[in-house]
Design an enzyme around this catalytic site. Structure first.
Site, PDB file in Angstrom:
ATOM      1  N   THR A   1       0.923  -1.359  -0.094  1.00  0.00           N
ATOM      2  CA  THR A   1       0.008   0.099  -0.013  1.00  0.00           C
ATOM      3  C   THR A   1       0.789   1.295  -0.039  1.00  0.00           C
ATOM      4  O   THR A   1       0.775   2.142  -0.856  1.00  0.00           O
ATOM      5  CB  THR A   1      -0.963  -0.120   1.361  1.00  0.00           C
ATOM      6  OG1 THR A   1      -1.695  -1.119   1.110  1.00  0.00           O
ATOM      7  CG2 THR A   1      -1.790   1.140   1.518  1.00  0.00           C
TER       8      THR A   1
ATOM      9  N   VAL B   1      14.420  19.976  -6.066  1.00  0.00           N
ATOM     10  CA  VAL B   1      15.914  19.653  -5.783  1.00  0.00           C
ATOM     11  C   VAL B   1      16.812  19.849  -7.284  1.00  0.00           C
ATOM     12  O   VAL B   1      18.026  19.484  -6.879  1.00  0.00           O
ATOM     13  CB  VAL B   1      15.697  18.124  -5.337  1.00  0.00           C
ATOM     14  CG1 VAL B   1      14.775  17.887  -4.176  1.00  0.00           C
ATOM     15  CG2 VAL B   1      15.071  17.322  -6.505  1.00  0.00           C
TER      16      VAL B   1
ATOM     17  N   ILE C   1       1.537  13.132   9.475  1.00  0.00           N
ATOM     18  CA  ILE C   1       1.918  14.178  10.589  1.00  0.00           C
ATOM     19  C   ILE C   1       3.231  14.366  10.513  1.00  0.00           C
ATOM     20  O   ILE C   1       4.032  13.230  11.012  1.00  0.00           O
ATOM     21  CB  ILE C   1       1.424  13.947  11.998  1.00  0.00           C
ATOM     22  CG1 ILE C   1      -0.189  13.700  11.666  1.00  0.00           C
ATOM     23  CG2 ILE C   1       1.754  15.245  12.636  1.00  0.00           C
ATOM     24  CD1 ILE C   1      -0.898  13.448  13.050  1.00  0.00           C
TER      25      ILE C   1
ATOM     26  N   ASP D   1       2.180  -1.162  19.481  1.00  0.00           N
ATOM     27  CA  ASP D   1       2.560  -0.362  18.232  1.00  0.00           C
ATOM     28  C   ASP D   1       2.689   1.081  18.737  1.00  0.00           C
ATOM     29  O   ASP D   1       3.771   1.780  18.393  1.00  0.00           O
ATOM     30  CB  ASP D   1       1.411  -0.334  17.201  1.00  0.00           C
ATOM     31  CG  ASP D   1       1.637   0.659  16.107  1.00  0.00           C
ATOM     32  OD1 ASP D   1       2.250   0.240  15.213  1.00  0.00           O
ATOM     33  OD2 ASP D   1       0.895   1.617  16.392  1.00  0.00           O
TER      34      ASP D   1
ATOM     35  N   LYS E   1       6.385   3.582  18.860  1.00  0.00           N
ATOM     36  CA  LYS E   1       6.367   5.032  18.187  1.00  0.00           C
ATOM     37  C   LYS E   1       6.652   6.064  19.547  1.00  0.00           C
ATOM     38  O   LYS E   1       7.566   6.978  19.299  1.00  0.00           O
ATOM     39  CB  LYS E   1       4.942   5.285  17.824  1.00  0.00           C
ATOM     40  CG  LYS E   1       4.700   4.628  16.357  1.00  0.00           C
ATOM     41  CD  LYS E   1       3.252   4.750  16.011  1.00  0.00           C
ATOM     42  CE  LYS E   1       2.706   3.955  14.894  1.00  0.00           C
ATOM     43  NZ  LYS E   1       1.265   3.787  14.627  1.00  0.00           N
TER      44      LYS E   1
END
Length: 428
Positions: free
Chosen positions: A13, A33, A136, A201, A205
């Protein structure tokens, strides 16, 4: 303009999203760039699999080493997941002078120090914005945006699956088990949801965020973890009545040089902005001594939000290439890691108790709180028509974790208490 060539490890994905963005935004990328960015080779598991994106078959390979050791590839983008084998691939890539962009939270939480050391040794970049909170840009913000400030608290909803479950329980009065099944049917939760619902999980993080926020080598083993599988619709109902929402929060705090990091279901005051973050969305609240309160909100997962963070990291690598400053980002840990003791960790607490429905029970309970110097903010006692015992709901004033542990242990042996149903931290 010589193109910068990229090797992509994984075409699931997120990998598909990376290819889409690089191809669709080529004009913008060249403008930023000064040269094209080209996906040169892509690692797949099955060459013949039907895909929802067109890609030249000659670019596909099932051999990761063909990409890692490709002499013309400048940057490795890793979105395949996994830990041990993936670590070997990335360490070899760094040894060969290739830069790395990864979305692998597990790898960076467990082996980030080793990977970043290898990158520094070889003057290579390792960027991992997509490893936390999807689209984010919180990692770059912690490294650069708060570089002049001293962060004292990071509080985050960093797992969309659990936030979806708790949101549905709150809004619809549904049970945990029913919402979990729905989340699995919708693809928000895995067939084995343990990593999400038990907080693992989120803990990985929070390891990454606290490491960057406090510039200290916080490890996964330093994170206290409790998941949401024991959260009941009754708990959430009481929370709402009292003006709170229940969220699975990662909480990292620093006081002086003492650090604590946890993941736990938490009752958040409804007026706090993080309480209104619903569904699969993520949010990270950061408090700095100078800037005060800030909050970052957005999609925590998904093909294009996560791929956006990856391609942003890719742009940063290429910009560094152009001016010759790769491997000099200086985001290492330089402060000693000193963990708070349970006596130093302080917060309000919510307790739900099933008790004998007779005179004098409340007095015995308050006596236990007083014995361990825990003062009470509010107490609700009411009969329960579905149970032979009554329920007592307590919210304390700030108390140490050590004191609350002693209170709960004492309640387990008190004859008038049938069951300590719930204990939650309270924020806001």
């Amino acid at each position: 303009m010589k193109p910068v060539k990229v090797g992509l490890l994984g075409l699931g994905t997120v990998g598909t999203g990376v290819v889409r963005i690089v191809e669709r935004h080529q004009e913008d990328l060249i403008g930023q760039v000064g040269s094209p960015i080209v996906i040169e080779k892509v690692l797949v598991q099955n060459m013949d699999k039907a895909r929802n994106i067109e890609i030249d078959a000659s670019k596909l390979t099932t051999d990761a080493w063909e990409i890692i050791r490709h002499p013309e590839i400048d940057v490795i983008v890793e979105v395949m997941g996994g830990i041990q084998t993936t670590k070997e691939y990335l360490l070899e890539a760094l040894s060969l002078g290739k830069h790395v962009v990864t979305a692998n939270k597990d790898l960076m939480a467990l082996h980030g120090r080793e990977i970043l050391a290898k990158a520094s040794e070889n003057r290579c970049d390792v960027f991992y914005e997509a490893s936390v909170a999807g689209g984010i840009p919180i990692i770059r913000t912690l490294i650069e945006g708060f570089s002049s400030d001293r962060i004292t608290k990071i509080m985050g909803i960093v797992n969309g699956t659990t936030n979806y479950i708790l949101t549905k329980m709150s809004q619809e009065g549904a049970s945990y088990g029913d919402v979990l099944k729905e989340a699995q049917q919708l693809g928000y939760a895995e067939a084995d949801p343990t990593s999400d619902v038990e907080g693992l999980d989120a803990a990985r993080k929070m390891t990454i965020l606290s490491r960057l926020g406090f510039r200290s080598e916080v490890g996964l083993e330093d994170v206290s973890v409790k998941g949401i599988s024991s959260v009941s619709k009754e708990d959430i109902g009481y929370a709402k009545r009292l003006g709170y929402e229940v969220k699975l929060l990662g909480i990292a705090e620093r006081q002086d040089e003492f650090i604590s990091v946890s993941v736990q279901p938490t009752m958040v005051k409804a007026s706090h902005p993080i309480a209104s973050v619903n569904g699969v969305f993520n949010a990270v609240y950061v408090h700095g001594e100078a800037v005060g309160e800030t909050m970052f909100y957005g999609a925590g997962a998904g093909e294009l939000p996560t791929a956006t963070s990856i391609v942003a990291d890719l742009v940063a690598v290429v910009k560094n290439l152009k001016i010759g400053v790769n491997g000099l980002q200086g985001a290492g840990s330089y402060k000693e890691r000193v963990l708070k003791s349970d006596e130093q960790i302080s917060s309000k607490y919510f307790l739900r108790l099933h008790v004998a429905d007779r005179a004098g029970v409340l007095a015995r309970i308050t006596q236990v709180f007083a014995e361990y110097d825990v003062s009470l903010e509010s107490v609700i006692q009411q009969p329960n028509s579905e149970l032979p015992e009554a329920e007592i709901i307590v919210i304390t004033h700030n108390a140490s974790k050590a004191a609350m542990n002693k209170v709960v242990d004492a309640f387990q042996t008190l004859d008038v208490i049938q069951n300590v149903k719930s204990v939650y931290r309270v924020e806001g």
